[in-house]
Design an enzyme around this catalytic site. Structure first.
Site, PDB file in Angstrom:
ATOM      1  CG  ASP A 164      -2.023  -6.525  -2.784  1.00 43.13           C
ATOM      2  OD1 ASP A 164      -1.082  -6.492  -3.605  1.00 43.13           O
ATOM      3  OD2 ASP A 164      -2.514  -5.495  -2.288  1.00 43.13           O
TER       4      ASP A 164
ATOM      5  CG  ASP B 283       1.719  -5.150  -6.373  1.00 43.35           C
ATOM      6  OD1 ASP B 283       1.164  -6.032  -5.683  1.00 43.35           O
ATOM      7  OD2 ASP B 283       1.252  -4.000  -6.509  1.00 43.35           O
TER       8      ASP B 283
END
Length: 329
Positions: free
Chosen positions: A4, A209
């Site tokens: 992440d 992201d």
């Protein structure tokens, strides 16, 4: 672990569980590890947490993190040795989560790859020269594995780079400058750089992201993009909306279709998306949807469906992000 780039803390589920979601591998038990150590409450690294806590009995540091989708983790902030294949990395600050809930689907935890001080790349900066990259294969079609690289070899020679911009109010996110988007070879007139500006108060902007699936564009930009795509795909049979998608097509019975091209224009880097990165199957009977969505928040997010097949290079020393097409080979 989930990769992440939109968060910093590295954590994994730990026994004994107060509440753990179900994971594929055995839950890590710190009591069986000789290299595991708690962090004292008064240690500077404990104070770097956004909301540090203290276990008054053991005088050790506690952490808690919650995510945009409502998932959260909480437990002991500690240090441990992480080993990737043959590479050992000692004394990485990790969360040992005894209460974890949310959409982590089978993963043992999360590898925080953000820009903040406690992320894995920041903690291991010198070791890997503050460079890493990943390539995510097409989730629906590929037999090849996705891969992650750390260090100088992470930088692909064919990558096109765009500068990172920093948000003084939010050090976690990788902000880039999106100047416009083309559909079918033509710039979409309603999509200008001003829609994606990071303002002085720290709101707005565009981030890359790995932990978000569908790219979300601020609403006016999305509406312009969607309308241009609908015009370009006017020959295709429409299908009903699906979940967050409002532009879907019935491609059943077809072996190939022509769709408009989509190009993201970042400062210094034009990223031309393969069709499978923006028209994705949503069922097994031939429905495909345009994989972008609008957002009412000012923050736009380039998600992982749009990143498929590119080696996405994060070069923190050079303060830049690169995209190398066909990077999974």
């Amino acid at each position: 672990m989930v990769l992440d780039t939109g968060s910093d803390i590295v954590w994994l589920q730990c026994a004994p569980c107060k509440k753990c979601y179900s994971q594929s591998d055995p839950v890590f038990d710190p009591r069986k590890s000789s290299s595991y150590a708690g962090i004292p409450c008064d240690a500077p690294i404990c104070r770097r947490l956004d909301s540090p806590g203290c276990n008054s009995r053991k005088r050790t540091c506690l952490y808690q993190v919650s995510y945009g989708d409502g998932s959260f983790t909480t437990g002991d902030f500690s240090t441990e040795t992480l080993t990737f294949r043959r590479t050992r990395v000692a004394r990485v600050a990790v969360g040992c989560g005894h209460d974890n809930q949310g959409l982590f689907v089978g993963a043992a935890g999360l590898l925080g790859l953000g820009r903040g001080k406690l992320s894995f790349p920041s903690q291991t900066g010198r070791r890997f020269n503050r460079k890493f990259s990943y390539c995510l294969v097409d989730r629906s079609a590929s037999a090849k594995p996705s891969s992650m690289l750390f260090g100088d070899k992470a930088v692909s020679r064919t990558a096109r780079f765009t500068p990172l911009i920093s948000n003084p109010r939010l050090d976690t996110f990788y902000y880039v400058e999106l100047l416009g988007i083309s559909v079918g070879g033509t710039r979409v007139p309603g999509i200008t750089a001003s829609l994606f500006k990071l303002d002085p108060t720290g709101s707005g902007g565009v981030i890359v992201d790995s932990g978000t699936s569908v790219t979300r564009l601020t609403r006016p930009a999305y509406v312009s993009l969607r309308d241009a795509f609908r015009v370009g795909a006017g020959n295709l049979k429409r299908a009903a909306d699906f979940s967050l998608f409002d532009t879907c097509f019935d491609l059943s019975g077809k072996t190939e279709v022509k769709v408009p091209t989509v190009v993201l224009h970042f400062r210094g880097a034009d990223v031309s998306l393969p069709a499978s990165n923006y028209l994705i199957p949503v069922d097994t009977s031939g429905a495909f949807c345009f994989a972008f969505a609008g957002t009412m928040s000012g923050l736009s997010i380039i998600g992982n469906i749009q990143q498929q097949g590119f080696r996405v290079v994060y070069d923190l020393g050079g303060s830049r992000i690169g995209f190398a097409p066909r990077g999974c080979a």
